[in-house]
Design an enzyme around this catalytic site. Sequence first.
Site, PDB file in Angstrom:
ATOM      1  N   LYS A  18       1.237  -1.123  -0.212  1.00  0.00           N
ATOM      2  CA  LYS A  18       0.040   0.098   0.170  1.00  0.00           C
ATOM      3  C   LYS A  18       1.067   1.699   0.159  1.00  0.00           C
ATOM      4  O   LYS A  18       1.561   1.305   0.610  1.00  0.00           O
ATOM      5  CB  LYS A  18      -1.058   0.115   1.281  1.00  0.00           C
ATOM      6  CG  LYS A  18      -1.611   1.014   1.093  1.00  0.00           C
ATOM      7  CD  LYS A  18      -2.793   0.927   3.064  1.00  0.00           C
ATOM      8  CE  LYS A  18      -3.934   2.450   2.556  1.00  0.00           C
ATOM      9  NZ  LYS A  18      -4.544   2.164   3.981  1.00  0.00           N
ATOM     10  N   SER A  23      -9.726   2.243   3.037  1.00  0.00           N
ATOM     11  CA  SER A  23      -9.171   2.652   2.361  1.00  0.00           C
ATOM     12  C   SER A  23      -8.001   1.882   0.872  1.00  0.00           C
ATOM     13  O   SER A  23      -6.897   2.501   0.803  1.00  0.00           O
ATOM     14  CB  SER A  23      -7.809   3.901   2.883  1.00  0.00           C
ATOM     15  OG  SER A  23      -7.008   3.557   3.824  1.00  0.00           O
ATOM     16  N   SER A  50     -10.107  -0.069   7.141  1.00  0.00           N
ATOM     17  CA  SER A  50      -9.497  -0.148   5.896  1.00  0.00           C
ATOM     18  C   SER A  50      -8.271  -1.744   5.855  1.00  0.00           C
ATOM     19  O   SER A  50      -8.115  -1.325   4.305  1.00  0.00           O
ATOM     20  CB  SER A  50      -8.911   0.849   6.058  1.00  0.00           C
ATOM     21  OG  SER A  50      -9.339   2.623   6.019  1.00  0.00           O
TER      22      SER A  50
END
Length: 499
Positions: free
Chosen positions: A82, A165, A189
């Site tokens: 990420k 996210s 998330s």
Amino acid sequence: MTLSTTPLHDLSLAALVSALRQRDISATETAQYFLARAHRHTDLGAYVALNETATLAQAAAADARLAAGSAGTLEGVPLAHKDIFVTRDFPTTAGSRMLLGYQSPFDATVVTQLAAAGAVTLGKLNCDEFAMGSANENSAVAPIGFDAPAPVRNPWNRDHVPGGSSGGSAVAVAARLVPAATGTDTGGSIRQPASFCGITGIKPTYGRASRYGMVAFASSLDQAGPMARSAEDCALLLSAMCGPDLDRDSTSLDMPAEDFSRSLNDSLDGLRIGIPQEFFGDGLAPDVRAAVDAALSEYEKLGAKLVPISLPRTELSIPVYYIIAPAEASSNLSRFDGVKFGHRAHNFTDLEDMYKKTRAEGFGPEVKRRIMTGAYVLSHGYYDAYYLQAQKIRRMIADDFQRAFQDCDLIAGPVAPSVARQLGENASDPLSDYLADIYTLPASLAGLPGMSVPAGFGDGGMPVGLQLIGNYFQEARLLNAAHRLQQATDFHLQKPQGI
């Protein structure tokens, strides 16, 4: 599964580790294969950065270690991170214009630990700006193959969001662009995008994984975790990711690394699974409830006992989270002022004007919204009324869990009230996304481990995840429960059409 009968991208992480160790395929060939898939599926918007030279150099080093018999637990396996973890060989943006062009001089601890286990980094994955969002529609960075910022698309239906996210991580795993990926979970998330994309993801106990090198959103909530197709694969990753980092992360727990795969196959006979009545109210969509209920029935067949429990302050988790998290964000993001690194406005008259214009240009709407909310609740005259009260209720939420765990061993329920919504559906109503976090926020506020496990499909054939929540340091028990469910079902093996 063998390489002769199964495409490389359909192999589990565990099977890929075995194939690499047996020299059925090289790390270089594996990296080249997944790089090609990343380029072939750019329409999903998952990747924001690739560096094939660095990736293939890491793969060649892994091949040398495999040949020498000194392989790590993840030797030669390709992973992607990420874009909230800083990396030396890849740019780090945190999904924000504020960090466009930033290249970190060091790797995040999680990246370092996975590399030490032999993992090869494929690239960086899209995310909501500074990890603020529940849909991955807030990124200000153009994905690979795009000329402008674009939302990540759910591979099960490209008109729907993947969740956020960590949406880029979830999509890359679900679309078989990478065997596994890292994510971060502040209020859900990891769990929510894992649910929306039909994969497995786990947030460990707060402090289990180092936050060093994670671009901070809310420091008392942010936690790194793995996202993969199965609990077995998540256990392999989590074992490499966790461990003390006391010199660099003041919130790191002084607990040694652990083998989370050790009890995957333990019997579930007598396991008490708590079912919170607050998670099954009117706000839960019927299709999601049906899938969750079916998964819970599977647990009863496996010998577990369902126990009704109550988490009475569940509804308060939303206002509490959206006071505490923005407050911490407003403090953490004050470092982005255009002085030392990141974006700087080109035209300004003095230092104050530079600050204002830099932040106005660099931060997106959702980030500005949360910074302003956080500054307000921390301001003179409002700190006691809002922030201090929120912290008190946070303690009460944690106490509710401890009372519940006197009657059960783990807690189960839905991850989200509905399946993934359509892109742009809440563009004019951001509060709708906030309210959809109601089932994931309580565990985050309490610092408890939680995970999402594929539990079936809802309306439109969209995935539904089952949330499992454990007591502190009970990651192995969660993974055991998830693995046994996946041995009894095949939802984690199913994939989107055209992948």
